[in-house]
Motif scaffolding. Structure first.
Motif, PDB file in Angstrom:
ATOM      1  N   GLU A 203       8.773  -1.051  -3.994  1.00  0.00           N
ATOM      2  CA  GLU A 203       9.619  -2.227  -3.773  1.00  0.00           C
ATOM      3  C   GLU A 203      10.453  -2.087  -2.509  1.00  0.00           C
ATOM      4  O   GLU A 203      10.616  -3.042  -1.744  1.00  0.00           O
ATOM      5  N   LYS A 204      11.020  -0.884  -2.300  1.00  0.00           N
ATOM      6  CA  LYS A 204      11.832  -0.651  -1.111  1.00  0.00           C
ATOM      7  C   LYS A 204      10.996  -0.817   0.151  1.00  0.00           C
ATOM      8  O   LYS A 204      11.454  -1.368   1.154  1.00  0.00           O
ATOM      9  N   CYS A 205       9.782  -0.323   0.086  1.00  0.00           N
ATOM     10  CA  CYS A 205       8.881  -0.406   1.243  1.00  0.00           C
ATOM     11  C   CYS A 205       8.578  -1.852   1.615  1.00  0.00           C
ATOM     12  O   CYS A 205       8.779  -2.262   2.765  1.00  0.00           O
ATOM     13  N   VAL A 206       8.117  -2.646   0.663  1.00  0.00           N
ATOM     14  CA  VAL A 206       7.714  -4.020   1.008  1.00  0.00           C
ATOM     15  C   VAL A 206       8.926  -4.875   1.362  1.00  0.00           C
ATOM     16  O   VAL A 206       8.831  -5.772   2.211  1.00  0.00           O
ATOM     17  N   ASN A 207      10.059  -4.589   0.739  1.00  0.00           N
ATOM     18  CA  ASN A 207      11.273  -5.329   1.095  1.00  0.00           C
ATOM     19  C   ASN A 207      11.665  -5.050   2.546  1.00  0.00           C
ATOM     20  O   ASN A 207      12.005  -5.972   3.301  1.00  0.00           O
ATOM     21  N   SER A 208      11.593  -3.794   2.962  1.00  0.00           N
ATOM     22  CA  SER A 208      11.912  -3.433   4.339  1.00  0.00           C
ATOM     23  C   SER A 208      10.933  -4.079   5.312  1.00  0.00           C
ATOM     24  O   SER A 208      11.334  -4.606   6.367  1.00  0.00           O
ATOM     25  N   LEU A 209       9.659  -4.074   4.973  1.00  0.00           N
ATOM     26  CA  LEU A 209       8.651  -4.643   5.859  1.00  0.00           C
ATOM     27  C   LEU A 209       8.851  -6.149   6.033  1.00  0.00           C
ATOM     28  O   LEU A 209       8.698  -6.685   7.139  1.00  0.00           O
TER      29      LEU A 209
ATOM     30  N   VAL B 188      -0.242  -1.885  -6.656  1.00  0.00           N
ATOM     31  CA  VAL B 188       0.858  -1.322  -5.860  1.00  0.00           C
ATOM     32  C   VAL B 188       1.769  -0.430  -6.697  1.00  0.00           C
ATOM     33  O   VAL B 188       2.492   0.419  -6.158  1.00  0.00           O
ATOM     34  N   GLN B 189       1.732  -0.567  -8.022  1.00  0.00           N
ATOM     35  CA  GLN B 189       2.602   0.254  -8.856  1.00  0.00           C
ATOM     36  C   GLN B 189       2.242   1.737  -8.786  1.00  0.00           C
ATOM     37  O   GLN B 189       2.998   2.592  -9.258  1.00  0.00           O
ATOM     38  N   GLU B 190       1.096   2.063  -8.195  1.00  0.00           N
ATOM     39  CA  GLU B 190       0.712   3.463  -8.041  1.00  0.00           C
ATOM     40  C   GLU B 190       1.635   4.206  -7.076  1.00  0.00           C
ATOM     41  O   GLU B 190       1.650   5.437  -7.043  1.00  0.00           O
ATOM     42  N   VAL B 191       2.388   3.463  -6.271  1.00  0.00           N
ATOM     43  CA  VAL B 191       3.285   4.066  -5.272  1.00  0.00           C
ATOM     44  C   VAL B 191       4.724   3.984  -5.766  1.00  0.00           C
ATOM     45  O   VAL B 191       5.242   2.886  -6.008  1.00  0.00           O
ATOM     46  N   TYR B 192       5.366   5.120  -5.894  1.00  0.00           N
ATOM     47  CA  TYR B 192       6.763   5.163  -6.341  1.00  0.00           C
ATOM     48  C   TYR B 192       7.662   4.509  -5.294  1.00  0.00           C
ATOM     49  O   TYR B 192       7.547   4.768  -4.095  1.00  0.00           O
ATOM     50  N   ASN B 193       8.552   3.658  -5.730  1.00  0.00           N
ATOM     51  CA  ASN B 193       9.495   2.950  -4.849  1.00  0.00           C
ATOM     52  C   ASN B 193       8.789   2.024  -3.853  1.00  0.00           C
ATOM     53  O   ASN B 193       9.293   1.785  -2.752  1.00  0.00           O
TER      54      ASN B 193
ATOM     55  N   GLY C   6       7.525   5.407  -1.550  1.00  0.00           N
ATOM     56  CA  GLY C   6       7.793   4.300  -0.656  1.00  0.00           C
ATOM     57  C   GLY C   6       7.959   4.722   0.792  1.00  0.00           C
ATOM     58  O   GLY C   6       7.596   3.971   1.708  1.00  0.00           O
ATOM     59  N   HIS C   7       8.490   5.915   1.016  1.00  0.00           N
ATOM     60  CA  HIS C   7       8.711   6.377   2.386  1.00  0.00           C
ATOM     61  C   HIS C   7       7.392   6.620   3.103  1.00  0.00           C
ATOM     62  O   HIS C   7       7.180   6.130   4.235  1.00  0.00           O
ATOM     63  N   SER C   8       6.484   7.367   2.499  1.00  0.00           N
ATOM     64  CA  SER C   8       5.182   7.616   3.130  1.00  0.00           C
ATOM     65  C   SER C   8       4.357   6.329   3.215  1.00  0.00           C
ATOM     66  O   SER C   8       3.600   6.118   4.175  1.00  0.00           O
ATOM     67  N   PHE C   9       4.542   5.456   2.250  1.00  0.00           N
ATOM     68  CA  PHE C   9       3.863   4.155   2.247  1.00  0.00           C
ATOM     69  C   PHE C   9       4.332   3.327   3.450  1.00  0.00           C
ATOM     70  O   PHE C   9       3.534   2.739   4.183  1.00  0.00           O
ATOM     71  N   TYR C  10       5.642   3.316   3.651  1.00  0.00           N
ATOM     72  CA  TYR C  10       6.232   2.568   4.765  1.00  0.00           C
ATOM     73  C   TYR C  10       5.703   3.079   6.107  1.00  0.00           C
ATOM     74  O   TYR C  10       5.285   2.298   6.967  1.00  0.00           O
ATOM     75  N   ASN C  11       5.716   4.381   6.298  1.00  0.00           N
ATOM     76  CA  ASN C  11       5.258   4.966   7.563  1.00  0.00           C
ATOM     77  C   ASN C  11       3.785   4.656   7.817  1.00  0.00           C
ATOM     78  O   ASN C  11       3.386   4.348   8.947  1.00  0.00           O
ATOM     79  N   TYR C  12       2.996   4.725   6.755  1.00  0.00           N
ATOM     80  CA  TYR C  12       1.563   4.444   6.883  1.00  0.00           C
ATOM     81  C   TYR C  12       1.340   2.995   7.328  1.00  0.00           C
ATOM     82  O   TYR C  12       0.556   2.712   8.242  1.00  0.00           O
ATOM     83  N   LEU C  13       2.053   2.070   6.698  1.00  0.00           N
ATOM     84  CA  LEU C  13       1.864   0.650   7.010  1.00  0.00           C
ATOM     85  C   LEU C  13       2.428   0.281   8.379  1.00  0.00           C
ATOM     86  O   LEU C  13       1.826  -0.500   9.114  1.00  0.00           O
TER      87      LEU C  13
END
Length: 403
Positions: A101-107, A94-99, A69-76
Motif C-alpha cells: 500500500e505504501k509503495c503504490v500510494n507513493s507512486l 499484490v498482497q504477496e508484497v508486504y506494505n 514495499g521498499h524493494s517493490f518501490y525501487n523495482y518499479l
C-alpha cells in the motif's frame, strides 16, 4: 479469451483517473484474466505502447526477491523512469508484497502512472488499506461467473440453449471460470473447488491468524454452509457446538466468521427494517462466494437447492451493484431488498410456488410502495403476474437486464 464485459465496463471509466483500482475477490474468480483484458484494451483501443505497461504477477517465482514495499518501490521506479511516457501498472496478487500500500500510494503521488491491482485475501480489505489509501482507491468486487457468463463460457449457440437444463448445470457446477471452461466431470469439478477452498483456508486463514484447532474451525464452517439463507447468530453456533460437547467462546466464533468474510469465502447479508429504514445488527444471513463450495465440501443434496437459489440471487444482485439486505416487516421476512441509488427491488425466492404462494405474495403485498416486486421460482407452471407481483423463473430472472 472470453470477455467479462461487465467488469471491463466498470473499469474503463476509471482509467487515467487519480484512483488506484483494486479488483478483489475469492481466489480463481477470474481477476487475472480481467487484468489481461485491461492490458489488451489499453493496447488495442487506447493505443498505449506495450513498453508503457508494467504487468506483474506477484505470486510468480520471477518476483520472489521483491519482499516488501521498499524493494517493490525501487523495482518499479527503475522501470517507470526509463522514459518520459506515462506508465500503466497492472499488479496481480499484490498482497504477496508486504506494505504494498505504501509503495503504490507513493507512486501515485510522485509519478505519472495509472495503477490497477488485484488480490485474493484479507490484506486487500478496505479496513486494512484505508490508512494509506483513504480517498485514493476504488474497490471492485470480482465474483465467479454469472449465469449469463456461464452460458457464454460454455459456448452454447442460442438455438441450442435450454435455459432450465443449463441452469441446473450452473447450480451444481458453480461459476469458477477455469472449471467451467476446462472440466466436464462433476467429480473432478468438486475436487478442484475443494482445492481452491483448502488453499484459501490454509494460506489466508489458518496461517495468517495462527489457528491451531482446524477441526473446530471446520465445524463452524460446516454450520454456516448448512445454514445458507437462514438467519442465525453466534449464539446459535455456540449452542450447536455445545450440543456436540464442544465449548467455544463467542469472540472466537465472531473471529472465525470474520476470517471467512475477509478471505471472500462468505458474504454477510444484514437485515433491514422496512418500517424504521435502518440496518439491524443481529440475525444476519450468510451466503457463499460460489454455490459449488457447499457441494464440493459436503456433497450434492437436492434438499439444498432452495438455499442455493437464494445464494445465486444474492450474488447476482451484488454483481449488479445493489446493496442487498434481508427485509424485516413486522414479523414478516422479505428474502431480499436491493437498494442502488434511486432504485429498489424486493425479491422472494421459492423453489416451488403452490405451497408457498400465499405467504410469499402476502409478504410482498404488505410493502406499500411501487418498486418492482418479484417471486423467483423453479416452477415453470406458476409464471405470471399477481397483483402487480411478477412470478418468474430463476433462469429468466438471471438473464433479464431490466432490473
Amino acid at each position: 479469451m472470453i470477455q467479462r464485459n461487465e467488469y471491463i465496463k466498470k473499469i474503463i471509466p476509471l482509467i487515467d483517473t487519480k484512483f488506484i483500482k483494486i479488483l478483489s475477490g475469492v481466489r480463481r474468480s477470474g481477476k487475472s484474466t480481467i487484468l489481461n483484458m485491461i492490458e489488451k484494451y489499453l493496447i488495442d483501443d487506447k493505443g498505449i505502447k506495450k513498453d508503457s505497461i508494467i504487468h506483474m504477477q506477484l505470486d510468480s517465482f520471477q518476483y520472489e526477491n521483491i519482499k516488501d514495499g521498499h524493494s517493490f518501490y525501487n523495482y518499479l521506479v527503475d522501470l517507470i523512469d526509463r522514459d518520459d511516457e506515462k506508465k500503466y501498472l497492472l499488479l496481480d496478487e499484490v498482497q504477496e508484497v508486504y506494505n504494498w500500500e505504501k509503495c503504490v500510494n507513493s507512486l501515485m503521488n510522485e509519478k505519472n502512472v495509472d495503477i490497477i491491482v488485484t488480490g485474493s485475501n484479507s490484506k486487500l480489505m478496505s479496513s486494512e488499506i484505508s490508512t494509506y489509501l483513504t480517498g485514493r482507491y476504488v474497490s471492485i468486487m470480482v465474483f465467479p461467473l454469472s449465469f449469463k457468463e456461464f452460458i457464454e463460457f460454455r459456448n452454447l449457440p442460442d438455438n441450442l440453449i435450454n435455459r432450465q437444463t443449463t441452469l441446473n448445470e450452473y447450480i451444481r457446477i458453480g461459476g469458477f471460470p477455469g472449471i467451467v471452461i476446462n472440466i466436464e466431470n462433476e467429480i473432478d469439478n468438486y475436487a478442484v473447488v475443494k482445492d481452491i477452498y483448502n488453499s484459501v483456508v490454509l494460506s489466508d486463514i489458518m496461517a495468517r491468524y495462527s489457528i491451531r484447532n482446524q477441526e473446530l474451525f471446520d465445524r463452524i464452517v460446516k454450520f454456516i454452509f448448512e445454514n445458507v439463507g437462514k438467519t442465525f447468530s453466534a449464539n446459535s453456533i455456540k449452542n450447536f457446538l455445545k450440543s456436540e460437547g464442544r465449548n467455544i467462546d463467542i469472540e472466537t466464533i465472531f473471529n472465525y466468521i470474520s476470517y471467512l468474510e475477509k478471505a471472500f469465502i462468505i458474504y454477510k447479508c444484514q437485515r433491514y427494517d422496512l418500517q424504521g429504514k435502518n440496518v439491524l445488527k443481529t440475525q444476519e444471513k450468510y451466503f457463499l462466494a460460489d454455490q459449488s463450495f457447499k457441494y464440493a465440501l459436503f456433497g450434492f443434496n437436492p434438499k439444498s437447492v432452495a438455499a442455493m437459489m437464494e445464494n445465486i440471487i444474492y450474488l447476482e444482485m451484488r454483481r449488479r451493484g445493489y446493496n442487498v439486505f434481508v427485509g424485516k416487516l413486522d414479523s414478516k421476512e422479505i428474502d431480499f431488498v436491493g437498494i442502488k441509488q434511486d432504485k429498489k427491488v424486493y425479491i422472494q425466492s421459492a423453489r416451488s410456488i403452490p405451497n408457498d404462494s400465499d405467504r410469499e405474495i402476502n409478504n410482498l403485498m404488505q410493502i406499500k410502495d411501487n418498486y418492482p416486486k418479484y417471486i423467483i421460482t423453479l416452477d415453470q407452471f406458476s409464471v405470471g403476474i399477481i397483483d402487480g407481483i411478477e412470478i418468474t423463473l430463476l433462469c429468466d430472472f438471471l438473464l433479464n437486464e431490466n432490473w
